[in-house]
Design an enzyme around this catalytic site. Structure first.
Site, PDB file in Angstrom:
ATOM      1  N   ARG A   1       0.817  -1.221   0.000  1.00 58.66           N
ATOM      2  CA  ARG A   1       0.000   0.000   0.000  1.00 58.66           C
ATOM      3  C   ARG A   1       0.845   1.262   0.000  1.00 58.66           C
ATOM      4  O   ARG A   1       0.463   2.280   0.578  1.00 58.66           O
ATOM      5  CB  ARG A   1      -0.965   0.024   1.198  1.00 58.66           C
ATOM      6  CG  ARG A   1      -2.002  -1.084   1.179  1.00 58.66           C
ATOM      7  CD  ARG A   1      -2.956  -0.890   0.009  1.00 58.66           C
ATOM      8  NE  ARG A   1      -3.993  -1.897  -0.028  1.00 58.66           N
ATOM      9  CZ  ARG A   1      -5.236  -1.716   0.414  1.00 58.66           C
ATOM     10  NH1 ARG A   1      -5.591  -0.590   0.942  1.00 58.66           N
ATOM     11  NH2 ARG A   1      -6.109  -2.683   0.312  1.00 58.66           N
TER      12      ARG A   1
ATOM     13  N   ARG B   1      -3.070   6.601  -0.010  1.00 62.59           N
ATOM     14  CA  ARG B   1      -3.535   7.743   0.769  1.00 62.59           C
ATOM     15  C   ARG B   1      -2.539   8.375   1.703  1.00 62.59           C
ATOM     16  O   ARG B   1      -2.764   9.477   2.179  1.00 62.59           O
ATOM     17  CB  ARG B   1      -4.783   7.333   1.550  1.00 62.59           C
ATOM     18  CG  ARG B   1      -5.939   7.053   0.630  1.00 62.59           C
ATOM     19  CD  ARG B   1      -6.940   6.192   1.291  1.00 62.59           C
ATOM     20  NE  ARG B   1      -6.298   4.960   1.729  1.00 62.59           N
ATOM     21  CZ  ARG B   1      -6.913   4.025   2.412  1.00 62.59           C
ATOM     22  NH1 ARG B   1      -8.160   4.188   2.750  1.00 62.59           N
ATOM     23  NH2 ARG B   1      -6.270   2.927   2.769  1.00 62.59           N
TER      24      ARG B   1
ATOM     25  N   ARG C   1      -6.200  11.899  -7.140  1.00 58.12           N
ATOM     26  CA  ARG C   1      -7.479  11.244  -6.958  1.00 58.12           C
ATOM     27  C   ARG C   1      -8.643  12.241  -6.964  1.00 58.12           C
ATOM     28  O   ARG C   1      -9.690  11.979  -7.543  1.00 58.12           O
ATOM     29  CB  ARG C   1      -7.451  10.504  -5.621  1.00 58.12           C
ATOM     30  CG  ARG C   1      -8.445   9.409  -5.615  1.00 58.12           C
ATOM     31  CD  ARG C   1      -8.586   8.804  -4.292  1.00 58.12           C
ATOM     32  NE  ARG C   1      -9.996   8.588  -4.263  1.00 58.12           N
ATOM     33  CZ  ARG C   1     -10.718   8.233  -3.264  1.00 58.12           C
ATOM     34  NH1 ARG C   1     -10.191   8.027  -2.168  1.00 58.12           N
ATOM     35  NH2 ARG C   1     -11.982   8.061  -3.339  1.00 58.12           N
TER      36      ARG C   1
ATOM     37  N   ASP D   1      -6.446  -2.899  -7.923  1.00 55.37           N
ATOM     38  CA  ASP D   1      -7.027  -3.537  -6.747  1.00 55.37           C
ATOM     39  C   ASP D   1      -7.240  -5.021  -7.046  1.00 55.37           C
ATOM     40  O   ASP D   1      -7.386  -5.398  -8.207  1.00 55.37           O
ATOM     41  CB  ASP D   1      -8.357  -2.894  -6.356  1.00 55.37           C
ATOM     42  CG  ASP D   1      -8.673  -3.178  -4.887  1.00 55.37           C
ATOM     43  OD1 ASP D   1      -8.209  -2.435  -4.022  1.00 55.37           O
ATOM     44  OD2 ASP D   1      -9.339  -4.196  -4.611  1.00 55.37           O
TER      45      ASP D   1
ATOM     46  N   TYR E   1     -14.985 -11.888  -0.795  1.00 58.76           N
ATOM     47  CA  TYR E   1     -15.715 -10.671  -1.180  1.00 58.76           C
ATOM     48  C   TYR E   1     -16.906 -10.997  -2.087  1.00 58.76           C
ATOM     49  O   TYR E   1     -17.950 -10.347  -2.008  1.00 58.76           O
ATOM     50  CB  TYR E   1     -14.782  -9.676  -1.877  1.00 58.76           C
ATOM     51  CG  TYR E   1     -13.849  -8.977  -0.917  1.00 58.76           C
ATOM     52  CD1 TYR E   1     -14.313  -7.927  -0.124  1.00 58.76           C
ATOM     53  CD2 TYR E   1     -12.530  -9.363  -0.782  1.00 58.76           C
ATOM     54  CE1 TYR E   1     -13.469  -7.282   0.767  1.00 58.76           C
ATOM     55  CE2 TYR E   1     -11.684  -8.726   0.112  1.00 58.76           C
ATOM     56  CZ  TYR E   1     -12.154  -7.690   0.886  1.00 58.76           C
ATOM     57  OH  TYR E   1     -11.316  -7.066   1.771  1.00 58.76           O
TER      58      TYR E   1
HETATM   59  O1  CP3 Z   1       0.188   0.457  -3.163  1.00 56.79           O
HETATM   60  C1  CP3 Z   1      -0.222  -0.680  -3.387  1.00 56.79           C
HETATM   61  O2  CP3 Z   1      -0.071  -1.639  -2.593  1.00 56.79           O
HETATM   62  C2  CP3 Z   1      -0.885  -0.962  -4.734  1.00 56.79           C
HETATM   63  C3  CP3 Z   1      -2.280  -0.825  -4.793  1.00 56.79           C
HETATM   64  C4  CP3 Z   1      -3.223  -1.753  -4.033  1.00 56.79           C
HETATM   65  C5  CP3 Z   1      -4.517  -1.313  -3.627  1.00 56.79           C
HETATM   66  N1  CP3 Z   1      -5.193  -2.382  -3.144  1.00 56.79           N
HETATM   67  C6  CP3 Z   1      -5.008   0.061  -3.757  1.00 56.79           C
HETATM   68  C7  CP3 Z   1      -6.127   0.502  -2.894  1.00 56.79           C
HETATM   69  C8  CP3 Z   1      -3.138  -3.102  -3.705  1.00 56.79           C
HETATM   70  C9  CP3 Z   1      -1.949  -4.056  -3.844  1.00 56.79           C
HETATM   71  C10 CP3 Z   1      -4.398  -3.497  -3.153  1.00 56.79           C
HETATM   72  C11 CP3 Z   1      -4.714  -4.866  -2.730  1.00 56.79           C
HETATM   73  C12 CP3 Z   1      -5.939  -5.127  -1.967  1.00 56.79           C
HETATM   74  N2  CP3 Z   1      -7.179  -4.563  -2.139  1.00 56.79           N
HETATM   75  C13 CP3 Z   1      -6.051  -6.107  -0.952  1.00 56.79           C
HETATM   76  C14 CP3 Z   1      -4.933  -7.023  -0.523  1.00 56.79           C
HETATM   77  C15 CP3 Z   1      -3.967  -6.355   0.376  1.00 56.79           C
HETATM   78  C16 CP3 Z   1      -4.453  -6.074   1.761  1.00 56.79           C
HETATM   79  O3  CP3 Z   1      -4.435  -4.893   2.142  1.00 56.79           O
HETATM   80  O4  CP3 Z   1      -4.828  -7.010   2.476  1.00 56.79           O
HETATM   81  C17 CP3 Z   1      -7.381  -6.087  -0.474  1.00 56.79           C
HETATM   82  C18 CP3 Z   1      -7.961  -6.951   0.623  1.00 56.79           C
HETATM   83  C19 CP3 Z   1      -8.096  -5.112  -1.240  1.00 56.79           C
HETATM   84  C20 CP3 Z   1      -9.522  -4.751  -1.158  1.00 56.79           C
HETATM   85  C21 CP3 Z   1      -9.713  -3.347  -0.737  1.00 56.79           C
HETATM   86  N3  CP3 Z   1      -9.418  -2.249  -1.538  1.00 56.79           N
HETATM   87  C22 CP3 Z   1     -10.211  -2.867   0.495  1.00 56.79           C
HETATM   88  C23 CP3 Z   1     -10.644  -3.742   1.649  1.00 56.79           C
HETATM   89  C24 CP3 Z   1     -10.221  -1.477   0.426  1.00 56.79           C
HETATM   90  C25 CP3 Z   1     -10.791  -0.506   1.447  1.00 56.79           C
HETATM   91  C26 CP3 Z   1      -9.962  -0.415   2.650  1.00 56.79           C
HETATM   92  C27 CP3 Z   1      -8.752   0.457   2.412  1.00 56.79           C
HETATM   93  O5  CP3 Z   1      -7.649  -0.007   2.681  1.00 56.79           O
HETATM   94  O6  CP3 Z   1      -8.964   1.575   1.989  1.00 56.79           O
HETATM   95  C28 CP3 Z   1      -9.672  -1.103  -0.836  1.00 56.79           C
HETATM   96  C29 CP3 Z   1      -9.450   0.281  -1.337  1.00 56.79           C
HETATM   97  C30 CP3 Z   1      -8.103   0.619  -1.834  1.00 56.79           C
HETATM   98  N4  CP3 Z   1      -7.267  -0.181  -2.591  1.00 56.79           N
HETATM   99  C31 CP3 Z   1      -7.466   1.872  -1.650  1.00 56.79           C
HETATM  100  C32 CP3 Z   1      -6.231   1.807  -2.310  1.00 56.79           C
HETATM  101  C33 CP3 Z   1      -5.204   2.891  -2.444  1.00 56.79           C
HETATM  102  C34 CP3 Z   1      -8.082   3.069  -0.944  1.00 56.79           C
HETATM  103  C35 CP3 Z   1      -8.973   3.790  -1.867  1.00 56.79           C
HETATM  104  C36 CP3 Z   1      -8.918   5.256  -1.673  1.00 56.79           C
HETATM  105  O7  CP3 Z   1      -9.606   5.725  -0.784  1.00 56.79           O
HETATM  106  O8  CP3 Z   1      -8.208   5.937  -2.433  1.00 56.79           O
END
Ligand code: CP3
Length: 341
Positions: free
Chosen positions: A26, A30, A39, A76, A152
């Site tokens: 991540r 953010r 964004r 994602d 999911y």
């Molecule tokens: O920087 C990185 O790692 C690359 C981008 C990336 C995102 N999601 C962007 C994202 C990666 C590798 C993921 C993987 C992901 N997505 C996982 C596996 C990793 C982990 O954290 O366990 C999972 C379970 C998801 C599903 C997901 N996406 C959730 C549960 C959420 C909401 C919770 C949160 O962390 O915000 C997201 C949203 C998400 N994916 C954001 C980002 C940058 C936030 C969105 C935003 O508000 O801009």
């Protein structure tokens, strides 16, 4: 194109490195005001993921701003259910949400097996990012593990217990396996397409591994991860299964290069269970980055010593939290980059 910094690829293959490479789960997102700015121009998370130019821009931000040794493509894990016919929404400050979920075998039958071409926007983002990175650092591609994606698709949203998804395993194992098979086939197509588009390395995220029993984990998760590992060739592959402390020994038999550890997993014990062949990744508690600079430095050095000089990729034990200050993240990265054994 020849990479100027291939530390992470060499570490993943078990080759000698001058120092430990570092990146953060991540890292694109953010914690960076620069990300929030891009964004806000676009309106939402999905718009960003689906536009290759912006995805490329935010993928490269942490390389410039944090100095990490790898980029990870901004996307994602939930693009796979969508490509299979189950669209998701990202609800502001809540997270993912599926309007339709899988409830019956006929719902499974209606799903398609995704092809690389269904995810052309991710592949275009990978191609563009490779071009823009211009060999500075390797680019990591990724996908969710079938079990985490399944969770999911059944549950509709995030959950502390994922009890709706687990209920399906207990009440309808046949449906569960048929859905997991379709996700696995889609994921293999997708990861192969990412390699073709230029990804230098791949990671599988099994974020909800830790809510299954060891026996269920073997049957409903590890089996499918093993199929993916066997189908992927040509680039190093990491498997990160959050909470799967009970499966570490079995994971050492996977056909992959790197096992990701979370912060609950003792480093020496993990090395003993996994053996000396594979590279380990991790595993700092992301909450360490809420403490002061001095503590971050000393704890990071302690972690580096525990892993040792080779076959380690420094990372956190899970993703960065959004309210972690970027200077604290940089302190973690700089400590790793400056450390010598
Ligand atoms: O920087 C990185 O790692 C690359 C981008 C990336 C995102 N999601 C962007 C994202 C990666 C590798 C993921 C993987 C992901 N997505 C996982 C596996 C990793 C982990 O954290 O366990 C999972 C379970 C998801 C599903 C997901 N996406 C959730 C549960 C959420 C909401 C919770 C949160 O962390 O915000 C997201 C949203 C998400 N994916 C954001 C980002 C940058 C936030 C969105 C935003 O508000 O801009």
């Amino acid at each position: 194109m020849k990479l100027q910094n291939d530390l992470i690829l060499r570490a993943a293959r078990g080759e000698k490195t001058e120092r430990t490479p570092v990146w953060l789960m991540r890292q694109a997102g953010r914690i960076l005001p620069e990300y929030r700015e891009v964004r806000s121009k676009l309106g939402g998370f999905k718009e960003l993921v689906e536009s290759p130019e912006f995805a490329c821009e935010v993928t490269i931000q942490p390389v410039d701003i944090l100095g990490v040794d790898a980029a990870i493509i901004f996307s994602d894990i939930l693009v796979i259910p969508e490509a299979m016919g189950l669209p998701y929404q990202m609800v502001e400050s809540k997270g993912p949400w599926f309007e339709n979920t899988i409830k019956s075998q006929s719902d499974v039958e209606k799903l398609r097996i995704a092809e690389g071409a269904d995810l052309h926007y991710v592949l275009d983002a990978i191609k563009l990012t490779k071009k823009e990175l211009n060999g500075r650092v390797p680019l990591i591609g990724f996908a969710g593990a079938p079990w985490t994606i399944f969770s999911y698709m059944i549950e509709a949203k995030g959950s502390k217990t994922f009890s709706v998804a687990k209920k399906m395993l207990y009440t309808n194992p046949a449906l569960s396996h048929s859905l997991l098979e379709k996700i696995t086939a889609s994921t293999i197509n997708y990861l192969k397409a990412q390699i073709e588009a230029g990804a230098d390395m791949l990671q599988i995220f099994d974020s909800w591994a830790g809510i299954l029993s060891p026996e269920q984990y073997r049957e409903f998760s590890l089996k499918y991860i093993a199929q993916i590992c066997d189908a992927i060739n040509g680039v190093p592959l990491t498997v990160f299964a959050k909470g799967a402390f009970f499966a570490r020994e079995e994971m050492s038999k996977l056909n992959c290069n790197v096992i990701g550890l979370d912060w609950n997993m003792d480093i020496a014990e993990s090395r003993a269970l996994i053996g000396n062949e594979m590279t380990l990744q991790g595993n700092m508690d992301p909450c360490l980055l809420y403490s002061d600079f001095k503590t971050i430095k000393s704890e990071t050095e302690k972690m580096l010593r525990a892993f040792g000089p080779q076959k380690h990729i420094a990372n956190l034990g899970h993703g960065l939290y959004p309210d972690i200050e970027k200077d604290k993240v940089r302190c973690f990265v700089d400590t790793v980059k400056e450390f010598r054994f």
